[in-house]
Motif scaffolding. Structure first.
Motif, short mmCIF file in Angstrom:
data_model
loop_
_atom_site.label_atom_id
_atom_site.label_comp_id
_atom_site.label_asym_id
_atom_site.label_seq_id
_atom_site.Cartn_x
_atom_site.Cartn_y
_atom_site.Cartn_z
N SER A 15 -9.78 -0.78 1.25
CA SER A 15 -8.45 -0.63 1.06
C SER A 15 -8.83 -0.19 -0.77
O SER A 15 -8.19 0.27 -1.22
N SER A 16 -10.21 -0.32 -0.70
CA SER A 16 -10.37 0.16 -2.58
C SER A 16 -10.79 1.10 -2.77
O SER A 16 -11.38 2.14 -1.29
N VAL A 39 -8.70 -1.64 7.50
CA VAL A 39 -8.48 -0.42 6.34
C VAL A 39 -9.74 -0.60 5.34
O VAL A 39 -9.75 -1.72 4.59
N PHE A 90 -16.46 -0.68 -5.71
CA PHE A 90 -15.42 -2.02 -4.49
C PHE A 90 -15.32 -1.73 -2.81
O PHE A 90 -15.70 -2.91 -2.25
N ILE A 143 -6.22 -7.52 -21.07
CA ILE A 143 -7.63 -7.82 -21.22
C ILE A 143 -7.94 -7.21 -22.67
O ILE A 143 -9.17 -7.42 -22.91
N GLY A 144 -7.42 -6.55 -23.16
CA GLY A 144 -8.12 -6.79 -24.69
C GLY A 144 -8.38 -7.76 -25.83
O GLY A 144 -9.10 -7.44 -26.48
N ALA A 195 -6.92 9.97 2.33
CA ALA A 195 -5.84 8.88 1.37
C ALA A 195 -6.17 9.34 0.01
O ALA A 195 -4.97 10.09 -1.45
N LYS A 196 -6.64 9.53 -0.91
CA LYS A 196 -7.52 10.14 -2.17
C LYS A 196 -7.23 11.96 -2.59
O LYS A 196 -5.99 12.27 -2.69
N HIS A 249 -13.00 -5.52 -23.87
CA HIS A 249 -13.05 -5.04 -22.29
C HIS A 249 -13.06 -3.56 -22.47
O HIS A 249 -13.11 -2.48 -22.36
N ARG A 255 0.77 -1.18 -0.14
CA ARG A 255 0.24 -0.02 0.03
C ARG A 255 0.67 1.22 0.43
O ARG A 255 0.18 1.87 -0.77
N TRP A 301 -5.72 -6.09 -13.64
CA TRP A 301 -6.73 -4.45 -13.83
C TRP A 301 -4.89 -3.64 -14.69
O TRP A 301 -3.73 -3.88 -13.80
N ASN A 333 -12.32 -2.11 -20.26
CA ASN A 333 -10.61 -1.34 -19.52
C ASN A 333 -9.63 -0.82 -21.00
O ASN A 333 -8.59 -0.71 -20.31
N SER A 337 -18.69 -3.17 -2.01
CA SER A 337 -18.87 -4.39 -1.63
C SER A 337 -17.65 -4.26 -0.42
O SER A 337 -18.63 -5.07 0.21
N GLN A 379 0.99 3.99 -2.82
CA GLN A 379 0.23 5.62 -2.82
C GLN A 379 1.14 5.68 -2.83
O GLN A 379 1.00 7.78 -3.15
N ALA A 402 -6.43 -3.99 -3.61
CA ALA A 402 -7.49 -3.54 -3.04
C ALA A 402 -8.32 -3.59 -4.56
O ALA A 402 -9.36 -2.94 -4.80
N GLY A 403 -7.51 -4.15 -5.43
CA GLY A 403 -7.98 -4.53 -6.74
C GLY A 403 -9.35 -5.52 -6.90
O GLY A 403 -9.66 -5.41 -8.40
N ASN A 404 -9.10 -6.21 -5.92
CA ASN A 404 -10.39 -7.32 -6.38
C ASN A 404 -10.75 -7.23 -5.08
O ASN A 404 -11.20 -7.05 -4.48
N SER A 405 -12.90 -7.55 -5.76
CA SER A 405 -13.93 -7.97 -4.97
C SER A 405 -13.55 -9.38 -4.39
O SER A 405 -14.46 -10.26 -5.38
#
Lengths: 423, 557
Positions: free
Chosen positions: B464-465, B462, B470, A372-373, B498-499, B39, A106, A366, B41, B473, A110, A400-403
């Motif tokens: 984190s998302s 925390v 996210f 991805i493409g 943080a942001k 996709h 993290r 991500w 993204n 959730s 950051q 953090a990029g996963n649910s």
């Protein structure tokens, strides 16, 4: 809060306050972890995978403690010349995975946000850039990188060259898979050899390189046999072990240790239990080894097993020791990660057939535009050949990029679907 | 018509076939078709190419293997089967090596051969040579649009905001090819020489040695830079991070998804930038004379002006007299449209201080709805107004953190309250009032409860998302784990801090600091931000009406 989270929490503060001390503490912690692993051995883990863990940890400790004996390399840079020169490969991607595994990613992410680096960039690169900028990750005497597999290399490595003021070598891999392309890359690899000699002050003899290529070839032969045996046999392991396989097929390929591991792995699988009712999966792209729902589903599980990833299968290429540069160049040019997705689709189908996979998961990491493409195209083509495929969105290096909820539901539903199909 | 997307495309080849070429440069209205096949993204430009092909507008297309996204774009375009002629040129990364030029030369020959087969035409070398001509030297001061390709719509919008010409120097533009043309009739050309000419251009950021790009940032005629990035195009996002502190001219970073939908939000930022660097193109309407005839030097307290801040969540009005004293102020929720809310708020604020509409000599509007309020004499962006207002509230202020309903900003001001630099969040809701509203709704709390509950935390939870979806959730799953509400709220406060803290950090540290916007009422956020940034934030009652104060001050000016 488990011990890893506590460690991560403590280290996060260290990284912000005393980055110079943080690296030393990381080395101590990794060595302590090796000691703990030796004392409290997990009987479910076969000997080969214990050895694999040791190899991966040793590499990281070596890089962190003696960076002057290493070279920063992107994942697809041929490792055999470095092995011939006795230089430790220092892979930013692998280092980032270790940082994430240590739950300290993290502050690094950051840091990159504070520097204005794009959040849409691959987290394997972002974590490392943050670690380099904070001073936790050390500089190496030189670096080598390639455009193969990821544009992130084209950003990260020139940045590191400038930041550290170190020399770098770039291998340009053309899009088309032709003889001319192989020759174009082989010529560059010859130059790369000279570059390594110049900046490491070590001579790479023709004989030494030939030996490393032979060793790599034997390692990959064993690895292919192992993958084939997975069709009927099973040995337990963690997702982290699966991630570590990349050390063998990429960073450490050509070393005696990697060869030793491949022999042990083959021996273990041949003694392994039958795969039974486990659903066998082929994994495309990187793996979020820290994901709790994935650990529940795949680690020492009677329900499902990830047998191989395409990144590892892709490396299983026959090498000709008499033509070392052409062999390594061919491996790069004909990689499924180069050019159009056709080769990647073909590799996936071959790997699924070879390992008897029941289904395939494409991990849309991500920031990885290459995967991805292509995800939709790969899914469609595999589907046409009868290989059910799930596209799973997430991040392989940034938890953090996963649910977790989504990951669990989607994977479980996919496994249910495959079981239903079996009936 | 042959469309192309990259300045390294050998377009002179098509002159040799007597065929017209054109860069594909229009932003898509949306990705209705592309999103069905690719996709979400993938970078917006790649999707705009797919969208153009799927909508049947492009039949002949030459793409270049410039990046991962373009390679995948080619795969998808090829799969549609909707183009008559499609070519992907493999572009080397190093223009300095003979092998690379030789390789590109082979690609040029391949292009000629494939087009001959497709069109049945013969390549005319003479016509090819005639396509080379020297460009005109560009002179005089200008605003540089740098970074990744900017759509024609964006360039046009920017051009409308500045009094100086906007020069498009993004990746696809500035194509300059020099080649020796033989005097005698020639029947062939050297593809390696041509490749060398193509590769000798000012490199795009994707090339192996992009160092020469520095000249773009050092041109003394460049008076300001708008640096454009596209979401998921990392090359230019990264270049911006590298150069932002080295630039000696003012710079504005903007990010789009390469749809025209992005342009609305960008208008505010580009106009604010033009204001900051003193290069505003004012139209006749904007040049209305200041009504000085109502100003009584003996009794300035009788001279009244109004500032209206029309935000996405609330509309704020400040009525000020000639002594720069606030006579009345009011905040109401924005509802029923910007114009109606503004009118209602103004009338109620006047009623509050017992004044009439006719007594207001001048009105300046700001905020998202500023251009829709008919009552206004002039509109100024909320960035400039916040700076002015914050300087009024705290003359020693140098950094303003504004967390509004729709966006968050960090603004650097000088000792006179003039904007020196600013940063805004992207389209993502993380770090905005909207994020907190959504999380409050998820937790079944009011914003007031959210404000204080988070202060009594025990466990350091925390979140984190950063992504709102996210994070929601994650919050749901924390509630399921029976985590205490104060702990979850504390985690959320830290996530916003943080942001926003990262935004402020990118601006560089310089105090004093002031927090403005509706979120300035949230005690938990204030504490989290102070801890994250390790600074003391100045908070005052008027924090929420800071923009309207600034607008009123402009009305006085």
């Amino acid at each position: 809060m488990d011990i890893y989270q506590k460690f991560g929490s403590y280290m996060e503060k260290q990284i912000v306050k005393q980055p110079d001390q943080a690296r030393k503490k990381l080395i101590v912690a990794y060595r302590a972890k090796q000691g703990i692993d030796r004392m409290f051995t997990d009987k479910r883990v076969p000997a080969s995978k214990k050895y694999l863990t040791k190899l991966a940890m040793d590499t990281m400790i070596q890089v962190l403690s003696k960076p002057e004996q290493s070279a920063m390399t992107s994942l697809f840079v041929p490792s055999e010349p470095l092995a011939a020169a006795g230089i430790t490969p220092y892979s930013p991607e692998a280092m980032s995975s270790f940082m994430t595994g240590s739950k300290i990613e993290r502050p690094f992410l950051q840091k990159t946000s504070e520097e204005g680096m794009p959040d849409s960039m691959c987290s394997y690169h972002r974590v490392f850039l943050g670690a380099a900028d904070t001073g936790v990750c050390p500089e190496a005497p030189f670096l080598i990188y390639t455009n193969l597999a990821c544009d992130g290399n084209m950003i990260t490595f020139p940045y590191l060259m400038d930041k550290y003021g170190i020399p770098g070598f770039f291998i340009d891999v053309p899009y088309e898979k032709t003889k001319e392309s192989v020759q174009f890359v082989a010529d560059q690899l010859r130059e790369m050899n000279v570059f390594i000699e110049d900046y490491s002050h070590k001579k790479i003899t023709q004989e030494a390189l030939k030996q490393r290529i032979l060793t790599a070839d034997e390692t990959l032969k064993n690895y292919r046999k192992y993958l084939h045996a997975c069709k009927t046999h099973y040995i337990g392991g963690t997702l982290t072990h699966e991630m570590y396989q990349v050390f063998i097929t990429h960073m450490l390929l050509g070393t005696n240790q990697a060869y030793q591991y491949s022999r042990m792995l083959l021996s273990d699988i041949l003694k392994g239990e039958p795969t039974g009712d486990r659903t066998k999966l082929l994994w495309i792209h990187m793996m979020p080894f820290f994901s709790e729902p994935m650990k529940e589903l795949f680690e020492f599980s009677d329900r499902a097993v990830v047998q191989a990833s395409d990144i590892v299968y892709d490396a299983c290429f026959s090498l000709d020791a008499e033509k070392p540069f052409e062999s390594m160049a061919k491996r790069m040019v004909y990689s499924g990660f180069n050019g159009s997705p056709e080769q990647r689709i073909k590799n996936a189908l071959d790997a699924a057939e070879y390992t008897g996979a029941d289904g395939c998961v494409i991990f849309s990491h991500w920031g990885c535009k290459t995967t991805i493409g292509a995800a939709g195209l790969i899914q469609e083509e595999l589907g046409k050949k009868g290989l059910e495929t799930l596209i799973l969105d997430g991040d392989g290096c940034n938890p953090a990029g996963n649910s977790d909820g989504q990951t669990k539901t989607r994977l479980e539903a996919f496994l249910e679907m495959l079981k239903e199909k079996e009936r | 018509m042959i469309y192309y997307v990259c300045k390294y495309t050998p377009v002179e080849v098509f002159a040799g076939f007597h065929v017209e070429t054109k860069p594909l440069e229009h932003m898509a209205a949306d990705f209705e078709h592309a999103d069905r096949v690719v996709h979400a993204n993938l970078c917006g430009f790649g999707k705009s190419v797919i969208e153009a092909v799927l909508s049947g507008n492009v039949k002949e297309l030459v793409l270049v293997n410039c990046c991962d996204s373009m390679r995948r774009t080619y795969d998808h375009v090829k799969k549609t089967g909707l183009t008559d002629f499609l070519f992907l040129m493999d572009l080397p990364h190093d223009g300095h090596s003979f092998c690379s030029n030789e390789k590109l030369g082979r690609e040029i020959r391949r292009l000629i051969s494939e087009y001959e087969t497709y069109s049945g035409k013969k390549f005319d070398v003479k016509a090819f040579f005639q396509a080379f001509h020297s460009g005109k030297a560009k002179e005089g001061p200008y605003i540089g649009m740098l970074g990744v390709r900017a759509g024609a719509e964006l360039i046009e919008m920017a051009q409308g905001a500045f009094s100086l010409p906007v020069r498009n120097e993004t990746c696809v533009s500035g194509r300059e090819i020099w080649m020796d043309v033989p005097d005698v009739e020639s029947t062939d050309f050297s593809e390696i020489d041509y490749a060398r000419s193509l590769m000798a251009q000012l490199p795009c950021r994707r090339m192996g040695r992009p160092g020469a790009r520095n000249q773009l940032f050092m041109d003394p005629n460049c008076k300001g830079v708008i640096y454009h990035t596209i979401k998921f195009c990392d090359f230019y996002g990264f270049e911006y991070a590298e150069i932002k502190d080295k630039l000696e001219v003012p710079v504005l970073k903007i990010e789009t998804d390469y749809t025209t939908q992005s342009l609305g939000q960008l208008t505010t930022r580009i106009e604010a930038f033009a204001e900051t660097i003193g290069a505003v193109k004012r139209n006749d309407e904007m040049k209305r004379e200041i009504k000085e005839n109502g100003f009584d030097m003996e009794h300035p307290e009788k001279f009244l002006v109004a500032g209206i801040d029309s935000g996405s969540t609330s509309t704020d009005v400040v009525i000020m007299n000639g002594n720069r004293e606030i006579v009345s102020s009011l905040i109401i929720p924005t509802g029923g449209g910007a114009a109606l809310s503004a009118e209602k708020c103004l009338l109620e604020a006047l009623e509050k201080c017992g004044k009439k509409r006719e007594e207001i000599a001048r009105i300046v509007t700001t905020g998202y709805g500023r251009n829709y309020i008919a009552d206004g004499d002039e509109s100024v962006t909320e960035i400039t107004c916040h700076a002015k207002g914050a300087h009024y509230l705290l003359p020693s202020v140098r950094t303003i953190i504004d967390i509004g309903g729709q966006d968050s900003k960090a603004i650097r001001v000088d000792e006179n309250g003039a904007v020196k630099n600013f940063l805004m969040n992207d389209k993502c809701a993380a770090g905005t009032g909207r994020f907190l509203e959504m999380m409050a709704r998820t937790l079944g709390l009011s914003l007031e409860e959210m404000s204080s509950l988070g202060l009594d935390w025990k466990e350091d939870v925390v979140i984190s998302s950063m992504c709102t979806v996210f994070a929601e959730s994650e919050v749901v799953s924390l509630v399921a784990q029976n985590k205490a509400l104060p702990d979850i709220i504390h985690g959320l406060n830290n996530s916003v801090a943080a942001k926003v803290g990262a935004l402020a950090a990118r601006l560089g540290e310089e105090g004093d600091y002031i927090l403005t916007g509706g979120v300035a009422k949230n005690k938990g956020i204030i504490k989290a931000l102070e801890e994250k940034m390790n600074v003391k934030l100045y908070i005052c009652e008027e924090a929420q009406i800071c923009g309207a104060i600034g607008a009123a001050l402009f009305a006085l000016q």
